[in-house]
Design a protein around this motif. Structure first.
Motif, short mmCIF file in Angstrom:
data_model
loop_
_atom_site.label_atom_id
_atom_site.label_comp_id
_atom_site.label_asym_id
_atom_site.label_seq_id
_atom_site.Cartn_x
_atom_site.Cartn_y
_atom_site.Cartn_z
N PRO B 139 0.82 -1.23 0.00
CA PRO B 139 0.00 0.00 0.00
C PRO B 139 0.85 1.26 0.00
O PRO B 139 0.47 2.26 -0.62
CB PRO B 139 -0.83 -0.12 1.28
N PHE B 140 2.00 1.23 0.65
CA PHE B 140 2.82 2.44 0.73
C PHE B 140 3.52 2.72 -0.59
O PHE B 140 3.67 3.88 -0.99
CB PHE B 140 3.82 2.31 1.89
N LEU B 143 0.80 4.09 -2.75
CA LEU B 143 0.44 5.44 -2.32
C LEU B 143 1.48 6.46 -2.80
O LEU B 143 1.13 7.54 -3.30
CB LEU B 143 0.29 5.51 -0.79
N MET B 146 0.95 7.03 -6.50
CA MET B 146 -0.33 7.69 -6.77
C MET B 146 -0.32 9.15 -6.36
O MET B 146 -0.74 10.04 -7.09
CB MET B 146 -1.46 6.99 -6.00
N TRP C 2 0.08 0.03 12.72
CA TRP C 2 0.54 -0.08 11.34
C TRP C 2 -0.52 -0.68 10.43
O TRP C 2 -0.57 -0.36 9.25
CB TRP C 2 1.83 -0.91 11.29
N ASN C 3 -1.39 -1.55 11.00
CA ASN C 3 -2.45 -2.12 10.19
C ASN C 3 -3.41 -1.04 9.71
O ASN C 3 -3.83 -1.03 8.56
CB ASN C 3 -3.24 -3.17 10.99
N LEU C 5 -2.60 2.07 9.32
CA LEU C 5 -1.88 2.85 8.31
C LEU C 5 -1.94 2.17 6.94
O LEU C 5 -2.07 2.84 5.92
CB LEU C 5 -0.43 3.04 8.73
N GLU C 6 -1.85 0.84 6.95
CA GLU C 6 -1.93 0.13 5.67
C GLU C 6 -3.26 0.40 4.98
O GLU C 6 -3.29 0.73 3.79
CB GLU C 6 -1.78 -1.39 5.90
N ALA C 9 -3.40 3.88 3.70
CA ALA C 9 -2.61 4.05 2.48
C ALA C 9 -3.37 3.54 1.27
O ALA C 9 -3.42 4.20 0.22
CB ALA C 9 -1.28 3.33 2.61
N TRP C 10 -4.03 2.37 1.41
CA TRP C 10 -4.85 1.87 0.29
C TRP C 10 -5.93 2.86 -0.06
O TRP C 10 -6.15 3.17 -1.24
CB TRP C 10 -5.50 0.53 0.66
N LEU C 12 -6.14 6.11 0.52
CA LEU C 12 -5.64 7.34 -0.10
C LEU C 12 -5.21 7.10 -1.54
O LEU C 12 -5.46 7.92 -2.43
CB LEU C 12 -4.46 7.89 0.70
N SER C 13 -4.55 5.94 -1.78
CA SER C 13 -4.15 5.62 -3.15
C SER C 13 -5.35 5.60 -4.06
O SER C 13 -5.33 6.18 -5.15
CB SER C 13 -3.47 4.25 -3.21
N PHE C 16 -6.63 9.19 -4.74
CA PHE C 16 -5.85 9.94 -5.74
C PHE C 16 -6.09 9.37 -7.14
O PHE C 16 -6.22 10.12 -8.10
CB PHE C 16 -4.36 9.91 -5.41
N GLY C 17 -6.16 8.03 -7.21
CA GLY C 17 -6.40 7.41 -8.51
C GLY C 17 -7.74 7.82 -9.09
O GLY C 17 -7.84 8.22 -10.25
#
Lengths: 127, 465, 53
Positions: B139-140, B143, B146, C2-3, C5-6, C9-10, C12-13, C16-17
């Motif tokens: 994911p990072f 990200l 992206m 951290w989970n 955050l993962e 991150a998905w 947010l990606s 943006f996409g």
């Protein structure tokens, strides 16, 4: 008379991009699949390693400790690993021919195309 | 309407936005490269020892000084997005231009992928230090790509201003580390005894071999000329930004070598993943550690950001000339960016970042760069022959011609040999790729290109045609 | 931590996409393709840089 290129259909455009992509990914992955990629270091660990026998002086031992390695056995592989730089002359020659041949080919074909461009842009050469 | 040129036929045309100054050019050039100081260059130490690492640093520095001088002269005259691609098109010919365009897209997209992989690795390290094992890096990585693509999509000024800030911070972090160590902030003293006790573990061939990764210190500085169409005054800003960039990098590279070689045994340094961050760990100073962590993260992002910018400009320029489907040659009517090229390259970068191993990606990137530098040598000679100095006005004229060209050619040949020593197969595979792609272009693709329209500079007819 | 955050991150990606794609589709349907691909190399040269001695 200026050269008028044909119009390319959408399918043709997509086909061209896909061709280029397949070529790229092929070049990247084929050496991997053939197992020919990379040059790894080979460790030659010594028996009963001490910092002294590994050639590390007092300051260097302190540095290893700061990096979290206090046991010389743990550093054994890192310190003794070496690359193998032996190579065969025939493969060197093959590579040289490929690189030089590539540039010669590209420059010669380019020149042929370039003359057309200049001719169309500046008109025929006056003699 | 501003930035739309009305042509004689009365139709409006879109063009890229011309807003950048020399500082942005510096940020683009140094931003792409500085990550090399934070990771990768140190493999040159592993390949030949400590002295070989320093020699590689300076020899590669010389190589890139030649590149920067030659590039500044040509690009201050051929100011077009696509940089070396447009140079090749005007000076050597269409097929060379197609190849140079591919070098650029490959080198930058691969480097972007390598940077994204590094972001994932760095976060994994931090998570590991906090006791979280097995972090999912994907994911990072996604990200990072992206977010930066989106930033690029939204406009070049914001993108490169962002780059300027994070690049400056990453550069200051290196200087701060150097200064603090000089002032005695390190718990462990500097030690250069390996220079005398183990000077050249591989002998002289080690110095040649280390040049392979010595290129990492500067790889990508030539990317400055991709911004040519977006700079307010290209003839002045491009040489200025590029030269300032190479000077910055020479300083940063030498300081990096000094600190890292002094603070770490060369055997460790030669295989470290993040050498500057490790050097900060050795000093035992927490604030330095945090600073260098931030520096590493910023340098990686700045590099990926610059790569997206440059790869998309090259792809865009090639499409504009129909070397690639013309659909990609579009400019966003509001943000004035080559938006279709940016979006298209996102999945490509993702394929490389998520699918291929790091060293493979990096080697592909280095080799594409190296082919580009080889092109610059004969490009320069042909440029001076076809348009001698008194024929057209150049924004910058580099001194001592043809000495830099000769030096560059010799160093490029040496670098090919260095790559051959470890990655001969990849080199051959890549040469085959470019040969096949060239034939494909010459025999299939070129028929869609308008011949005379490719020559866009208002120059007189070249000498000898 | 951290989970989370993962997942963030998905998310947010994806955001943006989607932003990029939505804008791309909006622009492509609003404007004429001929205008969008009307950019030509060398327009700086024609206006600002003449390269004459």
């Amino acid at each position: 008379m200026a050269y008028e290129p044909p119009k390319q259909s959408l399918a043709g455009q997509i086909f061209d991009v896909v061709t280029l992509l397949v070529l790229t990914i092929g070049a990247l992955y084929i050496p991997l699949y053939l197992g020919l990629a990379g040059a790894a270091k080979v460790p030659n660990p010594i028996a009963n390693p001490t910092w002294e026998s590994l050639g590390q002086n007092a300051t260097e031992q302190q540095q290893w400790a700061a990096l979290g390695i206090t046991d010389p056995a743990a550093a054994n592989d890192i310190i003794t690993a070496r690359f193998d730089y032996s190579f065969s002359w025939s493969s060197l020659i093959v590579m040289a021919v490929l690189v030089i041949g590539y540039f010669v080919m590209v420059v010669r074909l380019s020149d042929r195309e370039y003359r057309e461009v200049i001719e169309e842009r500046f008109g025929t050469k006056r003699r | 309407m501003e930035n739309v040129t009305s042509t004689a036929a009365g139709t409006d045309r879109l063009r890229l936005l011309r807003v950048l100054g020399p500082a942005h050019v510096w940020a683009l050039g140094v931003g792409i490269v500085l990550v090399g100081e934070y990771m990768g260059w140190n493999f040159s130490v592993g390949k030949g020892g400590m002295i070989a690492g320093l020699m590689a640093c300076w020899v590669a520095g010389l190589l890139y000084t030649c590149v920067a001088m030659i590039d500044s002269e040509v690009t201050s005259t051929v100011a077009a997005a696509g940089g070396q691609y447009a140079q090749a098109k005007h000076i050597v010919g269409p097929l060379m231009a197609f190849n140079v365009g591919l070098f650029l897209v490959m080198a930058y997209t691969m480097l972007e992928a390598a940077n994204a992989i590094t972001v994932g690795f760095l976060l994994d390290t931090v998570a590991g230090m906090q006791g979280q094992t097995g972090l999912n890096q994907q994911p990072f990585i996604v990200l990072a790509i992206m977010f930066l693509a989106w930033l690029n999509y939204r406009g070049v000024l914001a993108t490169l201003t962002f780059n300027l800030v994070i690049t400056a911070i990453a550069f200051i972090a290196i200087i701060a580390l150097f200064m603090s160590v000089q002032l005695g902030a390190s718990a462990v003293p500097l030690d250069f005894s390996a220079i005398t006790s183990d000077p050249l573990p591989y002998g002289w061939v080690g110095i040649v071999a280390s040049l392979h990764f010595g290129l990492w210190y500067y790889l990508g500085i030539e990317g400055t000329c991709q911004a040519a169409e977006e700079v307010r005054s290209p003839a002045r800003s491009l040489p200025y930004g590029t030269m300032a960039g190479i000077m910055t990098l020479l300083i940063a590279a030498t300081m990096t070598w000094y600190i890292c070689s002094g603070l770490m045994p060369w055997e460790y340094l030669g295989q470290a993943g993040t050498p500057l961050f490790d050097a900060a760990r050795v000093t035992g100073n927490t604030s330095l550690m945090v600073l260098l962590f931030v520096g590493t993260a910023f340098a990686t992002l700045a590099s990926a950001n610059g790569c997206i910018n440059d790869a998309s400009r090259a792809w865009f320029s090639m499409s504009r000339d129909r070397y690639l489907p013309s659909w990609f040659g579009a400019v966003h009517p509001v943000y004035r960016t080559p938006y279709r090229a940016i979006v298209f390259l996102v999945p490509i970068a993702l394929i490389f970042a998520l699918g291929a191993p790091l060293d493979q990606v990096v080697t592909f990137s280095i080799l594409s760069g190296l082919l580009g530098y080889t092109f610059m040598t004969f490009n320069m000679v042909m440029f001076r022959n076809k348009w001698p100095l008194d024929k057209i006005k150049r924004g910058y004229v580099h001194p001592f011609h043809p000495l830099p060209t000769i030096v560059l050619l010799i160093l490029c040949s040496t670098a090919y040999f260095a790559v051959f020593l470890g990655y001969g197969t990849q080199l051959s595979a890549m040469m085959c790729f470019y040969i096949v792609a060239s034939l494909w272009f010459h025999f299939r693709r070129y028929k869609f290109v308008r011949r005379g329209d490719q020559f866009t500079m208002p120059w007189p007819k070249p000498h000898g045609y | 931590m951290w989970n989370i955050l993962e997942y963030a991150a998905w998310a947010l990606s994806a955001l943006f996409g989607v932003l990029m794609l939505a804008d791309l589709i909006r622009i492509d349907t609003t404007y004429d393709n001929e205008l969008l691909i009307s950019s030509r190399e060398g327009e700086i040269e024609a206006t600002a840089e003449r390269h004459e001695i």
